[in-house]
Scaffold this motif. Structure first.
Motif, mmCIF file in Angstrom:
data_model
loop_
_atom_site.group_PDB
_atom_site.id
_atom_site.type_symbol
_atom_site.label_atom_id
_atom_site.label_comp_id
_atom_site.label_asym_id
_atom_site.label_seq_id
_atom_site.Cartn_x
_atom_site.Cartn_y
_atom_site.Cartn_z
ATOM 1 N N GLY A 12 54.213 -2.941 48.608
ATOM 2 C CA GLY A 12 53.952 -3.706 47.388
ATOM 3 C C GLY A 12 54.596 -3.116 46.153
ATOM 4 O O GLY A 12 54.617 -3.750 45.094
ATOM 5 N N CYS A 13 55.130 -1.914 46.240
ATOM 6 C CA CYS A 13 55.668 -1.239 45.056
ATOM 7 C C CYS A 13 57.120 -1.635 44.818
ATOM 8 O O CYS A 13 57.999 -1.327 45.618
ATOM 9 C CB CYS A 13 55.559 0.276 45.200
ATOM 10 S SG CYS A 13 56.202 1.144 43.751
ATOM 11 N N THR A 14 57.358 -2.298 43.689
ATOM 12 C CA THR A 14 58.713 -2.741 43.339
ATOM 13 C C THR A 14 59.476 -1.663 42.582
ATOM 14 O O THR A 14 60.649 -1.860 42.254
ATOM 15 C CB THR A 14 58.652 -3.995 42.460
ATOM 16 O OG1 THR A 14 57.954 -3.673 41.246
ATOM 17 C CG2 THR A 14 57.930 -5.135 43.181
ATOM 18 N N GLY A 15 58.817 -0.566 42.238
ATOM 19 C CA GLY A 15 59.479 0.490 41.464
ATOM 20 C C GLY A 15 59.639 0.135 40.004
ATOM 21 O O GLY A 15 60.543 0.644 39.330
ATOM 22 N N CYS A 16 58.748 -0.702 39.484
ATOM 23 C CA CYS A 16 58.875 -1.134 38.080
ATOM 24 C C CYS A 16 58.534 -0.011 37.101
ATOM 25 O O CYS A 16 58.859 -0.099 35.922
ATOM 26 C CB CYS A 16 57.976 -2.342 37.826
ATOM 27 S SG CYS A 16 56.203 -1.948 37.817
ATOM 28 N N ASP A 17 57.843 1.014 37.568
ATOM 29 C CA ASP A 17 57.505 2.215 36.770
ATOM 30 C C ASP A 17 56.408 1.999 35.735
ATOM 31 O O ASP A 17 56.123 2.898 34.934
ATOM 32 C CB ASP A 17 58.741 2.816 36.072
ATOM 33 C CG ASP A 17 59.790 3.293 37.057
ATOM 34 O OD1 ASP A 17 59.496 3.330 38.269
ATOM 35 O OD2 ASP A 17 60.896 3.623 36.608
ATOM 36 N N LEU A 18 55.808 0.812 35.681
ATOM 37 C CA LEU A 18 54.789 0.538 34.666
ATOM 38 C C LEU A 18 53.606 1.501 34.751
ATOM 39 O O LEU A 18 53.049 1.905 33.745
ATOM 40 C CB LEU A 18 54.265 -0.901 34.814
ATOM 41 C CG LEU A 18 55.081 -1.996 34.144
ATOM 42 C CD1 LEU A 18 54.497 -3.351 34.491
ATOM 43 C CD2 LEU A 18 55.099 -1.784 32.637
ATOM 44 N N CYS A 19 53.239 1.888 35.942
ATOM 45 C CA CYS A 19 52.041 2.709 36.116
ATOM 46 C C CYS A 19 52.246 4.153 35.647
ATOM 47 O O CYS A 19 51.279 4.852 35.327
ATOM 48 C CB CYS A 19 51.619 2.713 37.581
ATOM 49 S SG CYS A 19 52.917 3.320 38.688
ATOM 50 N N ILE A 20 53.489 4.613 35.598
ATOM 51 C CA ILE A 20 53.761 6.048 35.377
ATOM 52 C C ILE A 20 53.122 6.561 34.095
ATOM 53 O O ILE A 20 52.493 7.623 34.074
ATOM 54 C CB ILE A 20 55.283 6.306 35.387
ATOM 55 C CG1 ILE A 20 55.826 6.115 36.796
ATOM 56 C CG2 ILE A 20 55.605 7.707 34.875
ATOM 57 C CD1 ILE A 20 57.332 6.245 36.901
ATOM 58 N N SER A 61 46.932 -1.023 36.293
ATOM 59 C CA SER A 61 48.216 -1.054 35.589
ATOM 60 C C SER A 61 49.328 -1.684 36.425
ATOM 61 O O SER A 61 50.404 -1.951 35.904
ATOM 62 C CB SER A 61 48.620 0.365 35.185
ATOM 63 O OG SER A 61 48.891 1.160 36.324
ATOM 64 N N CYS A 62 49.066 -1.898 37.695
ATOM 65 C CA CYS A 62 50.131 -2.389 38.581
ATOM 66 C C CYS A 62 50.128 -3.918 38.672
ATOM 67 O O CYS A 62 49.145 -4.507 39.112
ATOM 68 C CB CYS A 62 49.963 -1.796 39.984
ATOM 69 S SG CYS A 62 51.207 -2.403 41.129
ATOM 70 N N PRO A 63 51.234 -4.556 38.294
ATOM 71 C CA PRO A 63 51.277 -6.024 38.329
ATOM 72 C C PRO A 63 51.271 -6.606 39.738
ATOM 73 O O PRO A 63 50.952 -7.780 39.920
ATOM 74 C CB PRO A 63 52.583 -6.362 37.593
ATOM 75 C CG PRO A 63 53.410 -5.126 37.668
ATOM 76 C CD PRO A 63 52.454 -3.972 37.729
HETATM 77 S S1 SF4 Z 1 53.145 -0.446 38.581
HETATM 78 FE FE1 SF4 Z 1 53.659 1.406 39.781
HETATM 79 S S2 SF4 Z 1 52.778 1.038 41.846
HETATM 80 FE FE2 SF4 Z 1 52.897 -0.947 40.788
HETATM 81 S S3 SF4 Z 1 54.865 -1.845 41.428
HETATM 82 FE FE3 SF4 Z 1 55.209 -0.782 39.462
HETATM 83 S S4 SF4 Z 1 55.897 1.293 40.062
HETATM 84 FE FE4 SF4 Z 1 54.933 0.380 41.877
#
Ligand code: SF4
Ligand code: SF4
Length: 104
Positions: A12-20, A61-63
């Motif tokens: 499920g992780c797209t690597g969007c980095d939002l959670c970091i 935090s993860c979309p």
């Molecule tokens: S918010 Fe984090 S865990 Fe969720 S898809 Fe983006 S990088 Fe992956």
């Protein structure tokens, strides 16, 4: 007492980095390399278990809802935080203070 931690569903992780940036302990970091069998084009983010204290600040935090809470069984003899598995190879992420200067 039940120990809370978080885990990321790799598919499920797209690597969007939002959670970091939601993790005050820098326990959410991008993998250095994209695994060959990863279904998304960008490398995923992983939980560095040795750094995760289970504060759950990142939950929500993860979309894509790849980030979720996990509980260790209450009959564990020791916290999993005391015996984390080997850390995966991850990239450092620069963080910024309020005045715009980097602090790491
Ligand atoms: S918010 Fe984090 S865990 Fe969720 S898809 Fe983006 S990088 Fe992956
Ligand atoms: S539970 Fe807390 S320490 Fe663990 S990854 Fe999420 S924000 Fe970071």
């Amino acid at each position: 007492m039940v120990q809370a931690m978080v885990a990321i569903t790799p598919e499920g992780c797209t690597g969007c980095d939002l959670c970091i940036t939601f993790c005050p302990f820098e326990a959410l970091l991008p993998l250095s390399e994209r695994p060959a069998d990863h279904r998304h084009a960008k490398r995923p983010v992983v939980v560095v278990e040795a750094s995760c204290v289970g504060c759950l600040s990142c939950i929500g935090s993860c979309p894509t809802e790849a980030l979720h809470e996990v509980l260790s069984p209450p009959d564990n003899v020791a916290s999993p935080l005391l015996h984390p598995p080997p850390a995966p190879a991850t990239e450092p992420v620069k963080r910024w203070s309020r005045d715009g200067t980097p602090w790491s």
